[in-house]
Each structure stands twice: as C-alpha cells, then as structure tokens.
Scaffold this motif. Structure first.
Motif, mmCIF file in Angstrom:
data_model
loop_
_atom_site.group_PDB
_atom_site.id
_atom_site.type_symbol
_atom_site.label_atom_id
_atom_site.label_comp_id
_atom_site.label_asym_id
_atom_site.label_seq_id
_atom_site.Cartn_x
_atom_site.Cartn_y
_atom_site.Cartn_z
ATOM 1 N N GLN A 247 0.733 -1.247 0.071
ATOM 2 C CA GLN A 247 -0.057 -0.066 0.057
ATOM 3 C C GLN A 247 1.063 1.307 -0.050
ATOM 4 O O GLN A 247 0.300 2.351 -0.143
ATOM 5 C CB GLN A 247 -0.794 0.135 1.144
ATOM 6 N N LEU A 248 2.207 1.071 0.397
ATOM 7 C CA LEU A 248 3.153 2.211 0.571
ATOM 8 C C LEU A 248 3.289 3.306 -0.740
ATOM 9 O O LEU A 248 3.238 4.335 -0.711
ATOM 10 C CB LEU A 248 4.328 2.035 1.158
ATOM 11 N N ARG A 249 3.386 2.629 -2.057
ATOM 12 C CA ARG A 249 3.567 3.411 -3.145
ATOM 13 C C ARG A 249 4.431 4.457 -3.096
ATOM 14 O O ARG A 249 5.797 4.309 -2.698
ATOM 15 C CB ARG A 249 2.209 3.691 -3.654
ATOM 16 N N GLU A 250 4.206 5.685 -3.153
ATOM 17 C CA GLU A 250 5.081 6.861 -3.098
ATOM 18 C C GLU A 250 5.498 7.174 -1.574
ATOM 19 O O GLU A 250 6.618 7.768 -1.501
ATOM 20 C CB GLU A 250 4.334 8.249 -3.548
ATOM 21 N N LYS A 251 5.057 6.849 -0.600
ATOM 22 C CA LYS A 251 5.386 6.850 0.810
ATOM 23 C C LYS A 251 6.058 5.708 1.188
ATOM 24 O O LYS A 251 5.343 4.591 1.368
ATOM 25 C CB LYS A 251 4.025 7.018 1.651
ATOM 26 N N GLN A 252 7.455 5.895 1.299
ATOM 27 C CA GLN A 252 8.205 4.640 1.375
ATOM 28 C C GLN A 252 9.019 5.031 2.777
ATOM 29 O O GLN A 252 9.925 4.046 2.970
ATOM 30 C CB GLN A 252 9.109 4.397 0.281
ATOM 31 N N ASN A 253 9.119 5.819 3.535
ATOM 32 C CA ASN A 253 10.068 6.356 4.607
ATOM 33 C C ASN A 253 9.011 6.902 5.794
ATOM 34 O O ASN A 253 8.263 7.759 5.285
ATOM 35 C CB ASN A 253 10.976 7.360 4.392
ATOM 36 N N TRP A 254 9.317 6.703 6.932
ATOM 37 C CA TRP A 254 8.518 7.187 8.005
ATOM 38 C C TRP A 254 8.497 8.684 8.124
ATOM 39 O O TRP A 254 7.669 9.171 8.678
ATOM 40 C CB TRP A 254 9.396 6.532 9.437
ATOM 41 N N SER A 255 9.627 9.355 7.371
ATOM 42 C CA SER A 255 9.651 10.815 7.530
ATOM 43 C C SER A 255 8.409 11.262 6.586
ATOM 44 O O SER A 255 7.964 12.470 6.946
ATOM 45 C CB SER A 255 10.921 11.441 6.896
ATOM 46 N N ASP A 256 7.708 10.302 5.888
ATOM 47 C CA ASP A 256 6.658 10.837 5.044
ATOM 48 C C ASP A 256 5.285 11.009 5.991
ATOM 49 O O ASP A 256 4.238 11.620 5.591
ATOM 50 C CB ASP A 256 6.283 9.939 3.901
ATOM 51 N N SER A 257 5.374 10.548 7.031
ATOM 52 C CA SER A 257 4.258 10.608 7.990
ATOM 53 C C SER A 257 4.447 11.742 9.028
ATOM 54 O O SER A 257 3.536 11.782 9.921
ATOM 55 C CB SER A 257 4.010 9.280 8.882
ATOM 56 N N ASP A 258 5.508 12.776 8.777
ATOM 57 C CA ASP A 258 5.569 13.642 9.655
ATOM 58 C C ASP A 258 4.489 14.892 9.826
ATOM 59 O O ASP A 258 4.120 15.203 10.877
ATOM 60 C CB ASP A 258 6.773 14.516 9.214
ATOM 61 N N ASP A 259 3.574 14.492 8.761
ATOM 62 C CA ASP A 259 2.382 15.563 8.608
ATOM 63 C C ASP A 259 1.147 14.999 9.155
ATOM 64 O O ASP A 259 0.167 15.380 8.942
ATOM 65 C CB ASP A 259 2.261 16.216 7.106
ATOM 66 N N LEU A 260 1.161 13.656 9.763
ATOM 67 C CA LEU A 260 0.289 12.568 10.176
ATOM 68 C C LEU A 260 -0.634 12.168 9.135
ATOM 69 O O LEU A 260 -1.676 11.802 9.272
ATOM 70 C CB LEU A 260 -0.699 13.588 11.174
ATOM 71 N N SER A 261 -0.066 12.087 8.120
ATOM 72 C CA SER A 261 -0.879 11.372 6.661
ATOM 73 C C SER A 261 -0.459 9.926 7.070
ATOM 74 O O SER A 261 0.616 9.630 7.173
ATOM 75 C CB SER A 261 -0.086 12.075 5.562
ATOM 76 N N MET A 262 -1.570 9.058 6.818
ATOM 77 C CA MET A 262 -1.584 7.768 6.736
ATOM 78 C C MET A 262 -0.711 7.333 5.682
ATOM 79 O O MET A 262 -0.965 7.804 4.597
ATOM 80 C CB MET A 262 -2.833 7.234 6.945
#
Length: 241
Positions: free
Chosen positions: A148-163
């Motif tokens: 499900q990750l696709r373009e989001k592949q790093n924990w830093s991508d969730s800094d904005d609280l986006s799932m």
C-alpha cells in the motif's frame, strides 16, 4: 541546562544504569538529563533509583496506546498496567514523564482511541508527542502494508500525520485527533492549575497562571474538535467501535 541522551533505549543492557549512576556519584558530578526508555525496564529493581540518583530529569516512554489489544498487535511486549505503574513510580521520584503516543495502527477502533485518551487523562504526563503508525522495513507490520505504500516509503513521510496505509480512519481524522488530544490534555492540565490557584494562589507563577487561564480557550475548542471528529467518523463506512 541538561543533556538529552538520544539512545533509543537508555540502559537496555542489564546493570548498565546502576554502573552509570555509581560512576556519576563517585566522581561527584551534578547534571540533569533526559532519556528514552521502556516501562518494563523502569520497573526492574533499582533502575528508577539509579536514574534518579544520577540526575534523570525527564524520561520519555513509548506508551503508544492505552489499549492492550493494540499493544499486543504491535508486539510491544509491555502492558497498559506497566505504563500506569512506571508513570506513578516516576512521579513519586519527582521525575518528569513524557509519553510517545501512536494512533492509526492496524485494527484500531474508536474504543482503542478512547482507551488511550483515558490513560493520558488518568496519568497526565508532563510532556506528550503524538504520531501516526509508520511501518519500518524489516518488521511484520511493514510486510503487512508494504503493497500500500507506493510513493510513501519512509517514516519521515508521515511527519504531517498523513497515513501511509489504509487504516480505520482517514488522514484528516488523525490530524484532527492529534489536535483534539492535545486540547483535552491541556484543558485538564489547566483544571489542575486552577484548583491550585484557588487553594494556594500565592504559590503559582506567571507560567502556571497563563496555563490555567488557557483552560477557558480549550473548553470550547475541544468541544468543536470533538464534533468535527464525529463528522469525520460518520464519513467512514467502518464501525466506530
């Protein structure tokens, strides 16, 4: 004015904290420090005494959730009761408590979220950090959601609280939940300060007074945020509990 020990788990090696405390006291060193630890480690015999005697000022723990179901799903290896016990013991020692909280883990429901908020209000940590669950490569969690990750592949991508994966609620819900939890926490903190103000008005400083007065801001704010959360819940087809 203090050291921040950035090791993920300070004193994981058995006996290390006691040795550290001994050396600090033998050399007559005086300093304050902050660390990250685990509640089960803090409950081991002698650990909190050694931390207190060596100058521990604040201990951050990965409380994560007030729901045992979620802690077990995470393979956290700790219990809600241990969070309560460790927090109470730290406060008895005069050590400040920091909670890392995590929302959005697979299978989380409204009941689990409510349990986490209840834990926060029961224990009232001195500091709090909130994030959404992020999958680390190499974990079972990552394997479950990697497709499900696709373009989001790093924990830093969730800094904005986006799932980064499909959870019970949407990113918009968890962003609002972040604001709501903080508002309710600050409101209750303000209540405690106002009670102190009533019984001991001369013992409060300007910072306390400001926090107490902020309660009147957080009361309507938290109500409005609760209503917004309810609307966001209704937009999700999954059951609330």
């Amino acid at each position: 004015d203090h050291f921040w020990m950035s090791d993920d788990i300070f004193g994981l090696k058995p006996g290390w904290v006691e040795e550290f405390s001994h050396l600090v006291n033998v050399r007559k060193l005086k300093f304050k420090y902050k660390i990250q630890s685990r509640v089960d480690l803090l409950l081991q015999d002698g650990t909190l005494n050694a931390l207190f005697q060596s100058g521990a000022e604040t201990i951050w723990v990965g409380a994560e959730s007030g729901s045992q179901k979620i802690l077990d799903a995470m393979d956290k290896g700790t219990t809600v009761q241990q969070i309560y016990n460790a927090t109470e013991r730290m406060k008895q020692k005069g050590i400040k408590v920091g909670f890392f909280l995590q929302f959005g883990y697979l299978g989380e429901t409204r009941m689990d979220i409510d349990a986490t908020l209840r834990m926060v209000l029961d224990l009232m940590p001195d500091e709090m950090g909130i994030s959404v669950s992020y999958p680390l490569p190499g974990t079972k969690f990552y394997e479950k959601v990697k497709d499900q990750l696709r373009e989001k592949q790093n924990w830093s991508d969730s800094d904005d609280l986006s799932m980064m994966f499909k959870s019970t609620f949407t990113s918009a819900y968890y962003k609002e939940l972040h604001r709501y939890i903080h508002a309710v926490y600050r409101k209750h903190k303000g209540y405690a300060i106002l009670r102190k103000l009533f019984f001991n008005p001369l013992r409060l400083n300007y910072r306390d007074l400001r926090s107490g007065l902020a309660t009147f801001y957080y009361i309507p704010t938290s109500i409005a945020q609760r209503k917004k959360l309810e609307r966001l819940e209704q937009a999700v087809s999954l059951p609330a509990g």
